[in-house]
Design a protein around this motif. Sequence first.
Motif, PDB file in Angstrom:
ATOM      1  N   ILE A   1       0.834  -1.210   0.000  1.00 43.98           N
ATOM      2  CA  ILE A   1       0.000   0.000   0.000  1.00 43.98           C
ATOM      3  C   ILE A   1       0.868   1.258   0.000  1.00 43.98           C
ATOM      4  O   ILE A   1       0.354   2.379   0.117  1.00 43.98           O
ATOM      5  CB  ILE A   1      -0.971   0.018   1.197  1.00 43.98           C
ATOM      6  CG1 ILE A   1      -0.221   0.014   2.535  1.00 43.98           C
ATOM      7  CG2 ILE A   1      -1.942  -1.157   1.109  1.00 43.98           C
ATOM      8  CD1 ILE A   1      -1.118   0.215   3.736  1.00 43.98           C
TER       9      ILE A   1
ATOM     10  N   LYS B   1      -3.455  -8.388   5.138  1.00 44.39           N
ATOM     11  CA  LYS B   1      -4.059  -7.532   4.105  1.00 44.39           C
ATOM     12  C   LYS B   1      -5.169  -6.668   4.696  1.00 44.39           C
ATOM     13  O   LYS B   1      -5.321  -5.494   4.325  1.00 44.39           O
ATOM     14  CB  LYS B   1      -4.576  -8.393   2.955  1.00 44.39           C
ATOM     15  CG  LYS B   1      -3.481  -9.095   2.157  1.00 44.39           C
ATOM     16  CD  LYS B   1      -4.058  -9.926   1.037  1.00 44.39           C
ATOM     17  CE  LYS B   1      -2.976 -10.477   0.111  1.00 44.39           C
ATOM     18  NZ  LYS B   1      -2.013 -11.341   0.798  1.00 44.39           N
TER      19      LYS B   1
ATOM     20  N   ARG C   1      -4.160   1.994   5.752  1.00 40.63           N
ATOM     21  CA  ARG C   1      -4.293   2.892   4.598  1.00 40.63           C
ATOM     22  C   ARG C   1      -5.477   3.821   4.787  1.00 40.63           C
ATOM     23  O   ARG C   1      -5.392   5.033   4.521  1.00 40.63           O
ATOM     24  CB  ARG C   1      -4.462   2.080   3.304  1.00 40.63           C
ATOM     25  CG  ARG C   1      -4.499   2.948   2.050  1.00 40.63           C
ATOM     26  CD  ARG C   1      -5.122   2.231   0.873  1.00 40.63           C
ATOM     27  NE  ARG C   1      -6.545   1.981   1.064  1.00 40.63           N
ATOM     28  CZ  ARG C   1      -7.493   2.908   0.935  1.00 40.63           C
ATOM     29  NH1 ARG C   1      -7.171   4.165   0.648  1.00 40.63           N
ATOM     30  NH2 ARG C   1      -8.761   2.610   1.113  1.00 40.63           N
TER      31      ARG C   1
ATOM     32  N   GLU D   1      -5.032  -2.584   4.945  1.00 38.28           N
ATOM     33  CA  GLU D   1      -6.109  -1.762   4.380  1.00 38.28           C
ATOM     34  C   GLU D   1      -6.648  -0.784   5.414  1.00 38.28           C
ATOM     35  O   GLU D   1      -6.932   0.384   5.099  1.00 38.28           O
ATOM     36  CB  GLU D   1      -7.232  -2.655   3.854  1.00 38.28           C
ATOM     37  CG  GLU D   1      -8.504  -1.922   3.434  1.00 38.28           C
ATOM     38  CD  GLU D   1      -8.305  -0.902   2.317  1.00 38.28           C
ATOM     39  OE1 GLU D   1      -9.215  -0.070   2.118  1.00 38.28           O
ATOM     40  OE2 GLU D   1      -7.254  -0.930   1.637  1.00 38.28           O
TER      41      GLU D   1
END
Length: 310
Positions: free
Chosen positions: A28, A285, A292, A289
Amino acid sequence: MSINILYAGNPKRWDVYQHEISKAIEEIEIEATLSCDLPADQVDYIIYDPNSALQDFTPFTRAKAVLGLWAGVERIVYNPTLTQPYARMVDQGLSEGMTEWVVGHVLRHHLEMDLDIHNTDPAWGRLAPPLARDRRVGILGLGELGRVAAKALTNLNFPVSGWSRGAKSIDGVTCLHGDDGLEQVLRCSDILVLLLPATKATENVLNAERIAMLPEGAVIINPGRGPLIDDVALLEALDRGHVGHATLDVFRVEPLPDDDPYWAHPNVTVTPHIASDTRPDTAAKVIAENIRRGESKEPFLHLVDKKAGY
């Protein structure tokens, strides 16, 4: 600007989580320091296992969120020092793992496999079990895990009814809620699967009165949370044969004490809280996320409602 991420999980899993989370953070394109030893006032995000030694969140004045590694939140959500947003773990690995475990044990009981596997004198010529379309399955809890398990069972042709505290809609599943809905699901469940969270409202949801609503000889499968069941009431129902078998993966005290009556009961199967574990590769993951999103000022995924307890 670099961010600081504290790993407050199982130290035995640090190496694998360090690798997977670092890889996911790189993807990311956020510059970050990931460590299991950082000054509290310099931490931006906490990756958290509720069994962690970290129980006081007061010093983490800069932390934007606590990102849980577990689907369950009962060990953390009522912590008064937790003022930061808390996101529970919802990921593909957990969903797939739970679905596989639930489907496996539903099929085990549906096909009456124990009669053939454990019987030293197999009953040659016994009648075959009914087809899936004639074995009714009930699921208490239609969150993400309940939803995917219900869909998998309907795909195998089981008639599935599910209950949740609020209204839900799932294609192919009879979805009910409220007290009347709960009774309706219990009365038509030859196999009952418990996938509710542990909250004050769900403790002992399966008590003596509700166990009595199940069909004679029903099977109970609990991969959800131990406090969902009144243990004394379940043992009494097993002893008199109203419940034919109970397969239990979760308990009020874990590991299950050696002298617990569940171990010795002939119609109880104990498994060691293995229905679905967090997989570091898929969990990383989800964590990345949410980081992010935090850095982009977007809403976090899977935030826990602390008032509701889940």
